[in-house]
Write a protein that holds these residues in place. Structure first.
Motif, PDB file in Angstrom:
ATOM      1  N   GLU A 114      35.106   5.476 -17.388  1.00 31.29           N
ATOM      2  CA  GLU A 114      34.950   6.170 -16.110  1.00 31.29           C
ATOM      3  C   GLU A 114      33.507   6.617 -15.919  1.00 31.29           C
ATOM      4  O   GLU A 114      33.002   6.617 -14.782  1.00 31.29           O
ATOM      5  CB  GLU A 114      35.911   7.365 -16.046  1.00 31.29           C
ATOM      6  N   GLY A 158      31.872   3.778 -14.581  1.00 34.18           N
ATOM      7  CA  GLY A 158      32.268   3.614 -13.186  1.00 34.18           C
ATOM      8  C   GLY A 158      31.511   4.554 -12.266  1.00 34.18           C
ATOM      9  O   GLY A 158      31.150   4.193 -11.144  1.00 34.18           O
ATOM     10  N   ALA A 215      28.076   3.157 -11.859  1.00 34.95           N
ATOM     11  CA  ALA A 215      28.069   1.959 -11.027  1.00 34.95           C
ATOM     12  C   ALA A 215      28.164   2.332  -9.553  1.00 34.95           C
ATOM     13  O   ALA A 215      27.513   1.725  -8.700  1.00 34.95           O
ATOM     14  CB  ALA A 215      29.211   1.034 -11.415  1.00 34.95           C
ATOM     15  N   GLU A 216      28.969   3.341  -9.261  1.00 36.46           N
ATOM     16  CA  GLU A 216      29.130   3.779  -7.879  1.00 36.46           C
ATOM     17  C   GLU A 216      27.800   4.290  -7.326  1.00 36.46           C
ATOM     18  O   GLU A 216      27.337   3.861  -6.284  1.00 36.46           O
ATOM     19  CB  GLU A 216      30.184   4.886  -7.823  1.00 36.46           C
ATOM     20  N   SER A 249      34.057   7.919  -8.791  1.00 32.80           N
ATOM     21  CA  SER A 249      33.954   6.817  -9.760  1.00 32.80           C
ATOM     22  C   SER A 249      34.811   5.642  -9.312  1.00 32.80           C
ATOM     23  O   SER A 249      35.752   5.782  -8.533  1.00 32.80           O
ATOM     24  CB  SER A 249      34.416   7.275 -11.132  1.00 32.80           C
ATOM     25  N   ARG A 250      34.473   4.481  -9.799  1.00 33.43           N
ATOM     26  CA  ARG A 250      35.268   3.305  -9.468  1.00 33.43           C
ATOM     27  C   ARG A 250      36.514   3.237 -10.343  1.00 33.43           C
ATOM     28  O   ARG A 250      36.584   3.855 -11.385  1.00 33.43           O
ATOM     29  CB  ARG A 250      34.415   2.045  -9.673  1.00 33.43           C
ATOM     30  N   THR A 277      38.291   2.244 -12.952  1.00 35.82           N
ATOM     31  CA  THR A 277      38.138   1.541 -14.222  1.00 35.82           C
ATOM     32  C   THR A 277      39.357   1.686 -15.114  1.00 35.82           C
ATOM     33  O   THR A 277      39.512   0.915 -16.063  1.00 35.82           O
ATOM     34  CB  THR A 277      36.915   2.082 -14.983  1.00 35.82           C
ATOM     35  N   LEU A 299      35.930  -6.702 -14.426  1.00 29.49           N
ATOM     36  CA  LEU A 299      35.326  -5.467 -14.914  1.00 29.49           C
ATOM     37  C   LEU A 299      33.805  -5.561 -14.867  1.00 29.49           C
ATOM     38  O   LEU A 299      33.121  -4.620 -14.458  1.00 29.49           O
ATOM     39  CB  LEU A 299      35.794  -5.188 -16.348  1.00 29.49           C
ATOM     40  N   LEU A 331      32.791  -5.076 -11.385  1.00 30.83           N
ATOM     41  CA  LEU A 331      32.999  -3.687 -10.970  1.00 30.83           C
ATOM     42  C   LEU A 331      31.848  -2.800 -11.434  1.00 30.83           C
ATOM     43  O   LEU A 331      31.427  -1.877 -10.735  1.00 30.83           O
ATOM     44  CB  LEU A 331      34.321  -3.181 -11.566  1.00 30.83           C
ATOM     45  N   LEU A 332      31.329  -3.087 -12.598  1.00 27.08           N
ATOM     46  CA  LEU A 332      30.302  -2.219 -13.174  1.00 27.08           C
ATOM     47  C   LEU A 332      28.894  -2.649 -12.811  1.00 27.08           C
ATOM     48  O   LEU A 332      27.985  -1.817 -12.735  1.00 27.08           O
ATOM     49  CB  LEU A 332      30.443  -2.181 -14.695  1.00 27.08           C
TER      50      LEU A 332
END
Lengths: 111, 111
Positions: free
Chosen positions: A40, A43, A46-47, B20-21, B23, B105, B108-109
């Motif tokens: 997380e 994540g 990354a966001e 956060s995304r 994950t 993944l 996503l990151l």
DNA sequence: GGCATTCATCGACGTTCGTCAATATGCAAA
DNA sequence: TTTGCATATTGACGAACGTCGATGAATGCC
């Protein structure tokens, strides 16, 4: 007559000897990713494309400050994030090249 | 005057709130991959495009039969491999769609 | 049926891991 | 220099994990 290796030759052609692909280099990477909190954190980074202050990461979880610091260290040692001190504060950012190694592993296993 | 949250507003713009995304769905996958033996089993299955008999996997390691069976179960529960019984023998094969989730993944990151 | 073989499960053991409270370190402002 | 804050480190504890020997379940062959 000694039968030695009893069977195991009827189930599969024993010719190939099955050389595995070089997966060992990816073990530390996968270990660093194998935790909900750490994934997380990645994540979050990354966001928010840029950096993130450590205090902002801590505020996002119901975990103690040492625990977050511990996870950040593991991510740092795996090369997944880098830290930049600016005065008292510590800014973390994602290391995309290391994240790209996930794609390498995917290709190694799926292609 | 209560100062409440002491600072943490000087280090970073407090506007973003950093969502956060997603994950979490990848945590079990990463946990299954976070072991040298399991990663090497997947490497074996990737090398040999088809299936692999369980006995051949066991022969590749200096580990006991129950230990390999244990790792195969974890890979099965993660969906990374599937087993097909044929008489006495058990043939394992790679589940490429699940391996592809590594690419998800990564995207996503890193994107 | 009886026996051998393949594989899975169980129970136990030592190690690693995630977590926290307490403490240390480093920096900056008063 | 002293005080305060942000972050890292230490030490300890319980839970989870990897490993093994022993056992069990299912299948095939005599």
């Amino acid at each position: 007559m000694p039968k030695a290796k009893p069977a195991a030759d009827d189930c599969c052609t024993p010719t190939a000897k099955v050389r595995s692909r070089a997966t060992r280099p990816y073990v530390p990477l996968c270990k660093a990713l194998a935790d909900e909190t750490r994934l997380e954190i990645l994540g979050m980074l990354a966001e928010r494309a840029g950096m993130l202050c450590a205090c902002e990461i801590e505020a996002h979880f119901d975990l103690s400050q040492p625990t977050i610091s511990h996870h950040l260290r593991i991510l740092r040692e795996a090369g997944l994030v880098s830290a930049e001190r600016r005065g008292t504060w510590n800014y973390y950012s994602l290391e995309r090249p290391v994240v790209e190694r996930l794609g390498e592993l995917r290709a190694l296993l799926a292609d």
